[in-house]
Design a protein around this motif. Structure first.
Motif, mmCIF file in Angstrom:
data_model
loop_
_atom_site.group_PDB
_atom_site.id
_atom_site.type_symbol
_atom_site.label_atom_id
_atom_site.label_comp_id
_atom_site.label_asym_id
_atom_site.label_seq_id
_atom_site.Cartn_x
_atom_site.Cartn_y
_atom_site.Cartn_z
ATOM 1 N N ALA A 1 35.134 72.874 101.481
ATOM 2 C CA ALA A 1 33.968 71.996 101.550
ATOM 3 C C ALA A 1 33.382 71.839 100.159
ATOM 4 O O ALA A 1 33.360 72.794 99.375
ATOM 5 C CB ALA A 1 32.912 72.552 102.506
ATOM 6 N N VAL A 2 32.931 70.640 99.867
ATOM 7 C CA VAL A 2 32.094 70.371 98.692
ATOM 8 C C VAL A 2 30.756 69.894 99.239
ATOM 9 O O VAL A 2 30.704 68.909 99.982
ATOM 10 C CB VAL A 2 32.709 69.303 97.777
ATOM 11 N N VAL A 3 29.690 70.618 98.912
ATOM 12 C CA VAL A 3 28.364 70.291 99.437
ATOM 13 C C VAL A 3 27.408 70.036 98.280
ATOM 14 O O VAL A 3 27.614 70.519 97.163
ATOM 15 C CB VAL A 3 27.820 71.412 100.353
ATOM 16 N N ALA A 4 26.351 69.281 98.566
ATOM 17 C CA ALA A 4 25.333 69.007 97.551
ATOM 18 C C ALA A 4 24.007 68.771 98.266
ATOM 19 O O ALA A 4 23.880 67.802 99.014
ATOM 20 C CB ALA A 4 25.706 67.792 96.705
ATOM 21 N N GLY A 5 23.054 69.665 98.037
ATOM 22 C CA GLY A 5 21.740 69.549 98.652
ATOM 23 C C GLY A 5 20.713 69.030 97.663
ATOM 24 O O GLY A 5 20.410 69.692 96.666
ATOM 25 N N GLN A 6 20.196 67.847 97.909
ATOM 26 C CA GLN A 6 19.125 67.255 97.096
ATOM 27 C C GLN A 6 19.572 66.990 95.654
ATOM 28 O O GLN A 6 18.754 66.953 94.737
ATOM 29 C CB GLN A 6 17.883 68.166 97.101
ATOM 30 N N THR A 7 20.889 66.795 95.457
ATOM 31 C CA THR A 7 21.387 66.644 94.079
ATOM 32 C C THR A 7 22.386 65.510 93.873
ATOM 33 O O THR A 7 22.630 65.134 92.721
ATOM 34 C CB THR A 7 22.077 67.945 93.611
ATOM 35 N N TRP A 8 22.976 64.959 94.922
ATOM 36 C CA TRP A 8 24.076 64.010 94.723
ATOM 37 C C TRP A 8 23.623 62.744 94.008
ATOM 38 O O TRP A 8 24.431 62.053 93.379
ATOM 39 C CB TRP A 8 24.731 63.668 96.060
ATOM 40 N N HIS A 9 22.336 62.403 94.063
ATOM 41 C CA HIS A 9 21.849 61.219 93.351
ATOM 42 C C HIS A 9 21.882 61.418 91.840
ATOM 43 O O HIS A 9 21.734 60.442 91.086
ATOM 44 C CB HIS A 9 20.436 60.835 93.811
ATOM 45 N N TRP A 10 22.062 62.656 91.371
ATOM 46 C CA TRP A 10 22.221 62.904 89.937
ATOM 47 C C TRP A 10 23.689 62.823 89.508
ATOM 48 O O TRP A 10 24.014 63.042 88.338
ATOM 49 C CB TRP A 10 21.674 64.280 89.563
ATOM 50 N N VAL A 11 24.577 62.541 90.447
ATOM 51 C CA VAL A 11 26.018 62.480 90.189
ATOM 52 C C VAL A 11 26.469 61.026 90.321
ATOM 53 O O VAL A 11 26.033 60.313 91.231
ATOM 54 C CB VAL A 11 26.787 63.362 91.202
ATOM 55 N N ASP A 12 27.338 60.578 89.416
ATOM 56 C CA ASP A 12 27.924 59.246 89.578
ATOM 57 C C ASP A 12 28.611 59.201 90.945
ATOM 58 O O ASP A 12 29.473 60.039 91.254
ATOM 59 C CB ASP A 12 28.938 58.980 88.465
ATOM 60 N N PRO A 13 28.273 58.245 91.820
ATOM 61 C CA PRO A 13 28.759 58.292 93.199
ATOM 62 C C PRO A 13 30.261 58.119 93.345
ATOM 63 O O PRO A 13 30.843 58.644 94.302
ATOM 64 C CB PRO A 13 27.998 57.156 93.891
ATOM 65 N N VAL A 14 30.899 57.398 92.422
ATOM 66 C CA VAL A 14 32.348 57.230 92.502
ATOM 67 C C VAL A 14 33.064 58.364 91.773
ATOM 68 O O VAL A 14 33.989 58.987 92.311
ATOM 69 C CB VAL A 14 32.772 55.853 91.948
ATOM 70 N N ALA A 15 32.647 58.657 90.545
ATOM 71 C CA ALA A 15 33.266 59.767 89.815
ATOM 72 C C ALA A 15 33.084 61.075 90.566
ATOM 73 O O ALA A 15 33.989 61.922 90.603
ATOM 74 C CB ALA A 15 32.663 59.868 88.419
ATOM 75 N N GLY A 16 31.916 61.263 91.190
ATOM 76 C CA GLY A 16 31.677 62.491 91.948
ATOM 77 C C GLY A 16 32.569 62.590 93.171
ATOM 78 O O GLY A 16 33.137 63.649 93.462
ATOM 79 N N ALA A 17 32.696 61.486 93.905
ATOM 80 C CA ALA A 17 33.563 61.501 95.083
ATOM 81 C C ALA A 17 35.018 61.717 94.690
ATOM 82 O O ALA A 17 35.775 62.412 95.389
ATOM 83 C CB ALA A 17 33.397 60.197 95.864
ATOM 84 N N ALA A 18 35.429 61.118 93.561
ATOM 85 C CA ALA A 18 36.803 61.322 93.093
ATOM 86 C C ALA A 18 37.044 62.777 92.703
ATOM 87 O O ALA A 18 38.091 63.355 93.020
ATOM 88 C CB ALA A 18 37.085 60.397 91.906
ATOM 89 N N LYS A 19 36.074 63.405 92.021
ATOM 90 C CA LYS A 19 36.220 64.812 91.656
ATOM 91 C C LYS A 19 36.245 65.683 92.912
ATOM 92 O O LYS A 19 37.034 66.637 93.005
ATOM 93 C CB LYS A 19 35.080 65.224 90.725
ATOM 94 N N ALA A 20 35.407 65.360 93.894
ATOM 95 C CA ALA A 20 35.412 66.120 95.144
ATOM 96 C C ALA A 20 36.766 66.011 95.838
ATOM 97 O O ALA A 20 37.298 67.001 96.357
ATOM 98 C CB ALA A 20 34.299 65.624 96.064
ATOM 99 N N ALA A 21 37.339 64.801 95.852
ATOM 100 C CA ALA A 21 38.633 64.613 96.498
ATOM 101 C C ALA A 21 39.713 65.441 95.820
ATOM 102 O O ALA A 21 40.597 66.007 96.478
ATOM 103 C CB ALA A 21 39.011 63.136 96.488
ATOM 104 N N ARG A 22 39.666 65.529 94.483
ATOM 105 C CA ARG A 22 40.650 66.337 93.759
ATOM 106 C C ARG A 22 40.464 67.826 94.017
ATOM 107 O O ARG A 22 41.388 68.615 93.852
ATOM 108 C CB ARG A 22 40.532 66.069 92.261
#
Length: 275
Positions: free
Chosen positions: A115-136
């Motif tokens: 699992a990759v989780v993020a509480g109250q923080t994902w808006h500080w992450v680029d939504p596409v780059a972050g999802a791509a890093k999570a997928a990897r």
């Protein structure tokens, strides 16, 4: 399975993840942050854990470890990643393993998670780059779960809060946020997260979950928490004191305590099978 695109350059500077100076301001009082910030519904933690193929969890933007400790208590092995060394240091003092980096630049070094989780923080992450890093980073069948607490006091108290901000910080987001349902303010963040997940193409269809709960606050508890929020961490001391005095008077006017109704909203998606 569709190919995961390479991490792209950040989006428009108007998007939250571009405001790193705000994201990196929370560690100015890490002890207060850890003490005062609310946790998350146990039902959500259990649902995420149950949806994962194993117990290895990566907590993105772990801060002082509020989310990480909840997952550890549920039997998970948790690694945190945070951009702020001050927050990471306090999390380590609480017994958590933390690496300091922006998630988009963090190196998983071949490690995989359930699992990759993020509480109250994902808006500080680029939504596409972050999802791509999570997928990897996720194993096939692993879950990406990003979530936020949206709090709403009574309409009367919300108006009193709004009046304080209109007087002291008239052009701020805080001056507007109490005039609409709190969960509406998070709908754009959920949409942005879901769109980023879809664009990566490595996940199943995103789902949105919601968990409703309440927490009672005394005047002192609310004023302890307030300086840890994004609209307040960078205020000049005199302005912050004026805000706290006004908000404290508002809480005093309803008996010195109130109940905050929270909706925790989550966007989740399951990593597809390996190619």
């Amino acid at each position: 399975m569709p190919t995961i695109p390479p991490e792209r350059a950040p989006l428009s500077r108007s998007e939250p993840h571009r405001h790193r100076q705000v994201a990196e301001s929370f560690g100015s009082d890490a002890e207060r942050y850890d003490r005062a910030r609310p946790s998350y519904p146990q039902a959500m933690v259990e649902r995420i854990a149950a949806a994962c193929p194993g117990t290895d969890v990566l907590d993105v933007g772990c801060g002082t470890g509020i989310v990480a400790r909840q997952f550890a208590a549920a039997g998970c092995r948790v690694l945190g990643v945070d951009v702020d060394a001050r927050m990471a240091d306090l999390a380590r003092q609480r017994g958590l393993a933390v690496e300091v980096a922006a998630f988009e630049a963090w190196d998983p070094a071949g490690r995989e998670f359930d699992a990759v989780v993020a509480g109250q923080t994902w808006h500080w992450v680029d939504p596409v780059a972050g999802a791509a890093k999570a997928a990897r980073t996720l194993r096939p069948g692993g879950l990406l779960a990003v979530f936020w607490n949206a709090g709403q006091p009574s309409p009367e108290l919300a108006e009193s809060f709004a009046e304080v901000y209109r007087r002291v910080m008239p052009d701020s987001l805080a001056a507007r946020q109490w005039t609409t349902p709190a969960v509406d303010g998070y709908s754009a963040l959920c949409t942005r997260a879901a769109d980023g997940i879809r664009e990566v193409g490595a996940f199943g269809a995103p789902e949105q979950w919601r968990f409703d709960w309440e927490r009672a606050y005394t005047r002192d508890e609310w004023l302890d928490q307030l300086p840890t929020t994004g609209g307040h961490t960078r205020l000049p001391p005199a302005e912050l004191e004026e805000v706290l005095a006004g908000i404290g008077a508002a809480v005093d006017s309803v008996g010195g305590r109130f109940t905050m109704r929270y909706a925790t909203v989550a966007v989740t998606a399951t990593r597809g099978d390996a190619a």
